[in-house]
Design an enzyme around this catalytic site. Structure first.
Site, PDB file in Angstrom:
ATOM      1  N   GLU A  80       0.843  -1.192   0.000  1.00 39.29           N
ATOM      2  CA  GLU A  80       0.000   0.000   0.000  1.00 39.29           C
ATOM      3  C   GLU A  80       0.883   1.249   0.000  1.00 39.29           C
ATOM      4  O   GLU A  80       0.400   2.347   0.243  1.00 39.29           O
ATOM      5  CB  GLU A  80      -0.961   0.001   1.186  1.00 39.29           C
ATOM      6  CG  GLU A  80      -0.323  -0.108   2.541  1.00 39.29           C
ATOM      7  CD  GLU A  80      -1.332   0.043   3.666  1.00 39.29           C
ATOM      8  OE1 GLU A  80      -2.098   1.018   3.657  1.00 39.29           O
ATOM      9  OE2 GLU A  80      -1.335  -0.813   4.558  1.00 39.29           O
ATOM     10  N   CYS A 112      -3.376  -3.096   4.576  1.00 39.15           N
ATOM     11  CA  CYS A 112      -2.415  -4.093   5.077  1.00 39.15           C
ATOM     12  C   CYS A 112      -2.825  -5.520   4.750  1.00 39.15           C
ATOM     13  O   CYS A 112      -2.115  -6.470   5.088  1.00 39.15           O
ATOM     14  CB  CYS A 112      -2.241  -3.932   6.586  1.00 39.15           C
ATOM     15  SG  CYS A 112      -1.805  -2.262   7.070  1.00 39.15           S
ATOM     16  N   HIS A 234      -1.935  -9.499  12.226  1.00 39.28           N
ATOM     17  CA  HIS A 234      -1.447  -8.223  11.694  1.00 39.28           C
ATOM     18  C   HIS A 234      -1.204  -7.298  12.886  1.00 39.28           C
ATOM     19  O   HIS A 234      -2.028  -7.212  13.795  1.00 39.28           O
ATOM     20  CB  HIS A 234      -2.485  -7.620  10.751  1.00 39.28           C
ATOM     21  CG  HIS A 234      -2.178  -6.193  10.404  1.00 39.28           C
ATOM     22  ND1 HIS A 234      -0.969  -5.828   9.846  1.00 39.28           N
ATOM     23  CD2 HIS A 234      -2.874  -5.044  10.581  1.00 39.28           C
ATOM     24  CE1 HIS A 234      -0.957  -4.512   9.675  1.00 39.28           C
ATOM     25  NE2 HIS A 234      -2.097  -4.019  10.113  1.00 39.28           N
TER      26      HIS A 234
HETATM   27  N1  COA Z   1       2.783   3.618  30.569  1.00 38.57           N
HETATM   28  C1  COA Z   1       2.060   2.595  30.042  1.00 38.57           C
HETATM   29  N2  COA Z   1       1.041   2.775  29.165  1.00 38.57           N
HETATM   30  C2  COA Z   1       0.759   4.048  28.795  1.00 38.57           C
HETATM   31  C3  COA Z   1       1.471   5.147  29.304  1.00 38.57           C
HETATM   32  C4  COA Z   1       2.527   4.902  30.228  1.00 38.57           C
HETATM   33  N3  COA Z   1       3.261   5.876  30.731  1.00 38.57           N
HETATM   34  N4  COA Z   1       0.950   6.270  28.753  1.00 38.57           N
HETATM   35  C5  COA Z   1      -0.064   5.879  27.931  1.00 38.57           C
HETATM   36  N5  COA Z   1      -0.176   4.538  27.958  1.00 38.57           N
HETATM   37  C6  COA Z   1      -1.110   3.711  27.221  1.00 38.57           C
HETATM   38  C7  COA Z   1      -2.523   4.248  27.189  1.00 38.57           C
HETATM   39  O1  COA Z   1      -3.210   3.939  28.382  1.00 38.57           O
HETATM   40  C8  COA Z   1      -3.072   3.543  25.976  1.00 38.57           C
HETATM   41  O2  COA Z   1      -3.397   2.220  26.329  1.00 38.57           O
HETATM   42  P1  COA Z   1      -4.841   1.592  25.945  1.00 38.57           P
HETATM   43  O3  COA Z   1      -4.940   1.702  24.443  1.00 38.57           O
HETATM   44  O4  COA Z   1      -4.750   0.175  26.402  1.00 38.57           O
HETATM   45  O5  COA Z   1      -5.859   2.410  26.631  1.00 38.57           O
HETATM   46  C9  COA Z   1      -1.863   3.453  25.033  1.00 38.57           C
HETATM   47  O6  COA Z   1      -0.700   3.699  25.844  1.00 38.57           O
HETATM   48  C10 COA Z   1      -1.876   4.458  23.875  1.00 38.57           C
HETATM   49  O7  COA Z   1      -1.988   5.745  24.404  1.00 38.57           O
HETATM   50  P2  COA Z   1      -3.099   6.787  23.889  1.00 38.57           P
HETATM   51  O8  COA Z   1      -2.744   8.106  24.463  1.00 38.57           O
HETATM   52  O9  COA Z   1      -4.444   6.266  24.158  1.00 38.57           O
HETATM   53  O10 COA Z   1      -2.956   6.759  22.311  1.00 38.57           O
HETATM   54  P3  COA Z   1      -2.258   7.750  21.304  1.00 38.57           P
HETATM   55  O11 COA Z   1      -3.152   8.903  21.114  1.00 38.57           O
HETATM   56  O12 COA Z   1      -0.841   8.008  21.655  1.00 38.57           O
HETATM   57  O13 COA Z   1      -2.258   6.852  19.955  1.00 38.57           O
HETATM   58  C11 COA Z   1      -2.242   4.909  18.606  1.00 38.57           C
HETATM   59  C12 COA Z   1      -1.836   5.504  19.938  1.00 38.57           C
HETATM   60  C13 COA Z   1      -1.726   3.481  18.534  1.00 38.57           C
HETATM   61  C14 COA Z   1      -3.748   4.883  18.461  1.00 38.57           C
HETATM   62  C15 COA Z   1      -1.597   5.757  17.477  1.00 38.57           C
HETATM   63  O14 COA Z   1      -0.206   5.605  17.576  1.00 38.57           O
HETATM   64  C16 COA Z   1      -2.053   5.390  16.109  1.00 38.57           C
HETATM   65  O15 COA Z   1      -3.103   5.799  15.636  1.00 38.57           O
HETATM   66  N6  COA Z   1      -1.229   4.603  15.350  1.00 38.57           N
HETATM   67  C17 COA Z   1      -1.596   4.132  14.033  1.00 38.57           C
HETATM   68  C18 COA Z   1      -2.469   2.914  14.126  1.00 38.57           C
HETATM   69  C19 COA Z   1      -2.745   2.359  12.752  1.00 38.57           C
HETATM   70  O16 COA Z   1      -1.912   2.354  11.895  1.00 38.57           O
HETATM   71  N7  COA Z   1      -3.983   1.882  12.537  1.00 38.57           N
HETATM   72  C20 COA Z   1      -4.387   1.422  11.237  1.00 38.57           C
HETATM   73  C21 COA Z   1      -3.927   0.061  10.907  1.00 38.57           C
HETATM   74  S1  COA Z   1      -4.759  -1.190  11.778  1.00 38.57           S
END
Ligand code: COA
Length: 409
Positions: A80, A112, A234
């Site tokens: 992709e 993906c 995945h």
């Molecule tokens: N210690 C441990 N865990 C922590 C933490 C810390 N200090 N701080 C945050 N976290 C955890 C949060 O609780 C959360 O866990 P949960 O999902 O189990 O609730 C996780 O880390 C992610 O943090 P959050 O702030 O909710 O998310 P984010 O806004 O940083 O975004 C993603 C994370 C993964 C959603 C983002 O990186 C993303 O969109 N990535 C792309 C995903 C993708 O490609 N999707 C399409 C293909 S399937």
């Protein structure tokens, strides 16, 4: 016929690595958010003379060096992050590897999921003519905008899979669980080199597709949950697999033990998201690192945003250890050159596809490199590493053949 499936699988990744500890310092984020919260440690970054073609060719070369080209009449390239809107990336790979001319070559796309679609096409082709083998390549560079939530979930990598009758690694079972739903969780419009993503929606869409594909598999007579010994998924980030698998166990009333998924996370935690290659890199890790696989059934869940999910199962063959690459992927990961955050961001800024004429600096240590754009067309070449690895492969094959006292494959 004694079954069709995966005869061999090989992995390649980018020249550079960004440690997420370094990104955490830069962004003032607790590193535990990355290591625990999303389940990632680092991601691969391509050198300026690397892309999906060079990584895909590097993975495919390992397979071709080991098994030769006889019987390969189809090359399916799933991606992709395509580098041309018309020409299939697999055509470049075909040229770099010197494959026979009487081959059909095509590129497949559905986020993906494309690698799994390629696998299913390959199974169908081999079912029609068991003497043929199909070279499936899945390669991607996952790029999001910097300073977004998705930045730590980038990555780069490729797999090559040789599909054949009577495979040495995994016989793919005939029933698959399928799911499609129109969802805007992740997409990349034609005028962008970085993806747009609604991360939270992508988690729920992934879970819906996993449960939906499971229900379809079950309704079509697929294996019972407790007869599936290993699982790979995945993994845009490994925590996604944990979240989804926990939901599946609730759905089927089974216990959830997250330690059972960890082996499949090993390489993905280091290379980051590799889109179409992600599931298959997880499978490669299990095949490399799990010592007790013969006869075991593996569940493989593929997801492509947008969205399409497919759940495939396969049974590991008795001879699977013949093609183990224990230590090889780890060595490639360890050989990556670490970037500082400013160095990575400079590469990221220059990483958008271009049709402007350019000459690329010689950086990669891989067997093939993207030399640049001339007259709007991309050009690739073999490096000294190509000759060296071919010679090593030939010597290894000779030694193995002598040791086994057989005529080889
Ligand atoms: N210690 C441990 N865990 C922590 C933490 C810390 N200090 N701080 C945050 N976290 C955890 C949060 O609780 C959360 O866990 P949960 O999902 O189990 O609730 C996780 O880390 C992610 O943090 P959050 O702030 O909710 O998310 P984010 O806004 O940083 O975004 C993603 C994370 C993964 C959603 C983002 O990186 C993303 O969109 N990535 C792309 C995903 C993708 O490609 N999707 C399409 C293909 S399937």
């Amino acid at each position: 016929m004694t079954g069709i499936g995966i005869h061999d699988i090989a992995v390649a990744t980018g020249h550079h690595v960004l440690e997420l500890d370094d990104l955490a310092v830069q962004l003032g984020v607790d590193p535990a958010k990355y290591h625990v919260g999303i389940g990632q440690d680092a991601f691969s970054v391509p050198a300026p003379d690397e892309d999906i073609v060079t990584m895909g060719a590097a993975a495919a070369k390992q397979v071709v060096d080991r098994h030769g080209v006889e019987g390969i009449r189809t090359v399916l390239f799933a991606t992709e992050s395509g580098i041309d809107q018309s020409k299939a990336a697999g055509v470049f790979v075909h040229g770099l590897l010197g494959l026979p001319q009487n081959v059909r070559t095509v590129e497949l796309k559905q986020a993906c999921y494309g690698g799994t679609a390629a696998l299913q096409l390959a199974l169908g082709i081999v079912a029609r003519n068991p003497a043929e083998r199909v070279l499936v390549i899945a390669a991607d560079v996952a790029r999001y905008d910097v300073d977004t939530a998705a930045e730590p979930t980038q990555g780069a990598g490729a797999v090559a899979i040789l599909v054949s009758a009577d495979p040495d690694l995994i016989e793919i079972e005939p029933v698959a669980g399928l799911f499609t739903a129109d969802v805007d969780d992740f997409w990349r419009p034609n005028d962008r080199s970085t993806a747009l993503v609604d991360g939270r929606l992508s988690v729920s869409a992934y879970v819906d597709a996993f449960i939906g594909a499971w229900d379809d598999l079950a309704s079509r007579g697929g294996p019972a949950y407790d007869t599936i010994d290993r699982w790979v998924h995945h993994q845009p980030f490994t925590k996604m697999a944990l979240k989804a698998h926990r939901k599946l166990t609730q759905h089927v009333g089974a216990d959830f033990d997250e330690t059972e998924l960890r082996t499949g996370f090993t390489y993905n935690r280091q290379v980051g998201n590799t889109y179409t290659a992600s599931l298959w890199i997880a499978l490669a890790a299990v095949l490399d690192l799990d010592d007790d696989l013969a006869g075991k059934r593996i569940g493989m869940f593929s997801y492509g945003s947008g969205s399409v999910g497919e759940l495939v199962t396969g049974v590991v063959r008795p001879d699977h250890q013949r093609h183990r690459r224990v230590g090889a992927v780890r060595a490639d990961l360890d050989a990556r050159v670490r970037l500082s955050v400013p160095e990575y961001r400079a590469l990221h800024a220059a990483g958008a596809a271009t049709s402007e004429d350019t000459e690329r600096p010689r950086v990669t240590a891989a067997p093939f490199r993207f030399s640049g754009v001339l007259g709007g067309a991309r050009h690739y070449e073999a490096t000294a590493a190509a000759t060296a690895t071919t010679a090593t492969a030939a010597a290894t094959a000779t030694t193995a053949t002598e040791a086994a006292g057989t005529a080889g494959e």
